[in-house]
Design a protein around this motif. Structure first.
Motif, mmCIF file in Angstrom:
data_model
loop_
_atom_site.group_PDB
_atom_site.id
_atom_site.type_symbol
_atom_site.label_atom_id
_atom_site.label_comp_id
_atom_site.label_asym_id
_atom_site.label_seq_id
_atom_site.Cartn_x
_atom_site.Cartn_y
_atom_site.Cartn_z
ATOM 1 N N ARG A 93 -18.740 12.685 -42.861
ATOM 2 C CA ARG A 93 -18.962 13.696 -41.830
ATOM 3 C C ARG A 93 -19.404 15.015 -42.472
ATOM 4 N N GLU A 94 -20.266 15.712 -41.762
ATOM 5 C CA GLU A 94 -20.846 16.959 -42.295
ATOM 6 C C GLU A 94 -19.825 18.077 -42.463
ATOM 7 N N VAL A 95 -18.673 17.938 -41.825
ATOM 8 C CA VAL A 95 -17.630 18.944 -41.981
ATOM 9 C C VAL A 95 -17.078 18.948 -43.417
ATOM 10 N N ALA A 96 -17.219 17.838 -44.135
ATOM 11 C CA ALA A 96 -16.695 17.736 -45.499
ATOM 12 C C ALA A 96 -17.350 18.748 -46.453
ATOM 13 N N PRO A 97 -18.682 18.754 -46.598
ATOM 14 C CA PRO A 97 -19.284 19.763 -47.484
ATOM 15 C C PRO A 97 -19.105 21.181 -46.958
ATOM 16 N N TYR A 98 -18.994 21.332 -45.633
ATOM 17 C CA TYR A 98 -18.765 22.670 -45.074
ATOM 18 C C TYR A 98 -17.422 23.230 -45.554
ATOM 19 N N ILE A 99 -16.381 22.408 -45.511
ATOM 20 C CA ILE A 99 -15.060 22.842 -45.974
ATOM 21 C C ILE A 99 -15.104 23.148 -47.467
ATOM 22 N N ALA A 100 -15.806 22.322 -48.228
ATOM 23 C CA ALA A 100 -15.915 22.558 -49.670
ATOM 24 C C ALA A 100 -16.578 23.898 -49.960
ATOM 25 N N LEU A 101 -17.598 24.237 -49.188
ATOM 26 C CA LEU A 101 -18.330 25.489 -49.405
ATOM 27 C C LEU A 101 -17.565 26.721 -48.933
ATOM 28 N N LEU A 103 -15.325 19.813 -57.051
ATOM 29 C CA LEU A 103 -16.529 19.937 -56.227
ATOM 30 C C LEU A 103 -17.505 18.798 -56.508
ATOM 31 N N ASP A 104 -17.630 18.438 -57.782
ATOM 32 C CA ASP A 104 -18.498 17.323 -58.161
ATOM 33 C C ASP A 104 -18.009 16.014 -57.540
ATOM 34 N N THR A 105 -16.692 15.824 -57.555
ATOM 35 C CA THR A 105 -16.112 14.607 -56.983
ATOM 36 C C THR A 105 -16.408 14.520 -55.493
ATOM 37 N N ILE A 106 -16.246 15.635 -54.799
ATOM 38 C CA ILE A 106 -16.542 15.674 -53.363
ATOM 39 C C ILE A 106 -18.020 15.385 -53.123
ATOM 40 N N ASN A 107 -18.871 16.063 -53.889
ATOM 41 C CA ASN A 107 -20.317 15.917 -53.708
ATOM 42 C C ASN A 107 -20.772 14.482 -53.928
ATOM 43 N N SER A 109 -19.042 11.837 -53.581
ATOM 44 C CA SER A 109 -18.450 10.909 -52.617
ATOM 45 C C SER A 109 -19.159 10.922 -51.263
ATOM 46 N N LEU A 110 -19.969 11.956 -51.007
ATOM 47 C CA LEU A 110 -20.608 12.094 -49.702
ATOM 48 C C LEU A 110 -21.555 10.935 -49.408
ATOM 49 N N SER A 111 -21.583 10.542 -48.143
ATOM 50 C CA SER A 111 -22.516 9.491 -47.736
ATOM 51 C C SER A 111 -23.944 10.027 -47.839
ATOM 52 N N PRO A 112 -24.935 9.163 -47.967
ATOM 53 C CA PRO A 112 -26.335 9.615 -48.060
ATOM 54 C C PRO A 112 -26.738 10.521 -46.886
ATOM 55 N N LYS A 113 -26.277 10.181 -45.683
ATOM 56 C CA LYS A 113 -26.632 10.983 -44.505
ATOM 57 C C LYS A 113 -26.065 12.395 -44.616
ATOM 58 N N VAL A 114 -24.821 12.493 -45.067
ATOM 59 C CA VAL A 114 -24.182 13.802 -45.196
ATOM 60 C C VAL A 114 -24.801 14.592 -46.341
ATOM 61 N N LYS A 149 -26.829 19.588 -48.613
ATOM 62 C CA LYS A 149 -27.825 20.164 -49.527
ATOM 63 C C LYS A 149 -27.325 21.468 -50.136
ATOM 64 N N LEU A 150 -26.678 22.301 -49.305
ATOM 65 C CA LEU A 150 -26.166 23.582 -49.803
ATOM 66 C C LEU A 150 -25.085 23.375 -50.858
ATOM 67 N N LEU A 151 -24.235 22.364 -50.648
ATOM 68 C CA LEU A 151 -23.190 22.091 -51.640
ATOM 69 C C LEU A 151 -23.807 21.655 -52.956
#
Length: 238
Positions: free
Chosen positions: A186-194, A205-209, A211-216, A223-225
């Motif tokens: 879900r797109e909320v994941a990178p938003y929370i990280a940022l 941050l690298d681990t989160i990035n 782990s993101l699905s291709p769509k996210v 992209k911003l993350l």
């Protein structure tokens, strides 16, 4: 008879036009109970400032409907123009995604009474915020204790209070990291990280990035993350 049929046809066409959905892949329906005349603004963050992307005029009817096109799920803000009346209760964040969303609230308690449906990202954001608010309350309680200890000149209490504050901060960061990892699709994941843990270790941050699905990853915040992590790594190089 012909006149009656013509009149009925005109009424039917007018009714259909009135009920037509607004243009855009995101349609927002809402109601601000108690608001009879005024303006609502839909804003989003652009660079470092909130900019208006839509203006809704309320005149006699507290309900509204509007539409817009968005490229990917994104955080927006519904803002109530209270005129010259100063108030902290005039801005409502909502995590929009393509589809139909509903925002219902009241003029008296614009933020507290808000019920937002139609967005999975927003539902997850609310779940995250509830837990985050508990940590914030604990931090405020500790700050109060620290002030009282300082006033009473109980310096021996301060190290213990500082340790508790650090423990709460660690828990808050771990909650944000785990939330992002558990909602990697879900797109909320990178938003929370940022927005919540941008200063945490690059390892997390690298681990989160990763782990993101291709769509996210291809979304606005994905992209911003990625760009943010690259910039931090570049700045850390000698």
């Amino acid at each position: 008879m012909k006149g009656f049929i013509l009149a009925a046809a005109v009424i039917l066409v007018a009714s259909c036009a009135k009920e037509a959905e607004p243009a855009g892949n995101l349609v927002i329906s809402g109601n601000v109970k108690g608001l009879r005349d005024g303006k609502l603004f839909i804003r989003k963050m652009q660079d470092t400032a909130l900019v208006a992307v839509d203006t809704i005029v309320i005149s006699g009817d507290s309900s509204f409907k509007t539409g817009m096109d968005i490229d990917s799920p994104e955080m927006f803000y519904l803002e109530l123009d209270r005129g010259v009346t100063a108030s902290m209760d005039d801005r409502l964040p909502f995590f929009a995604e393509p589809g139909k969303m509903t925002i219902e609230t009241t003029l008296a308690h614009f933020f507290a009474d808000a019920k937002i449906t139609g967005s999975k990202n927003h539902a997850l954001y609310e779940e995250y915020t509830k837990v985050k608010n508990r940590f914030t309350e604990q931090e405020l309680a500790l700050t109060e204790q620290e002030l009282k200890a300082a006033i009473a000149k109980k310096q021996t209490d301060l190290p213990s209070l500082d340790a508790k504050a650090e423990a709460i901060l660690k828990k808050k960061y771990l909650h944000a990291i785990n939330f992002a990892l558990n909602n990697r699709d879900r797109e909320v994941a990178p938003y929370i990280a940022l927005t919540e843990i941008s200063d945490t270790s690059l390892k997390y941050l690298d681990t989160i990035n990763e782990s993101l699905s291709p769509k996210v990853k291809a979304s606005k915040y994905g992209k911003l993350l990625g760009k943010f992590i690259e910039a931090r790594k570049a700045a850390a190089q000698p």
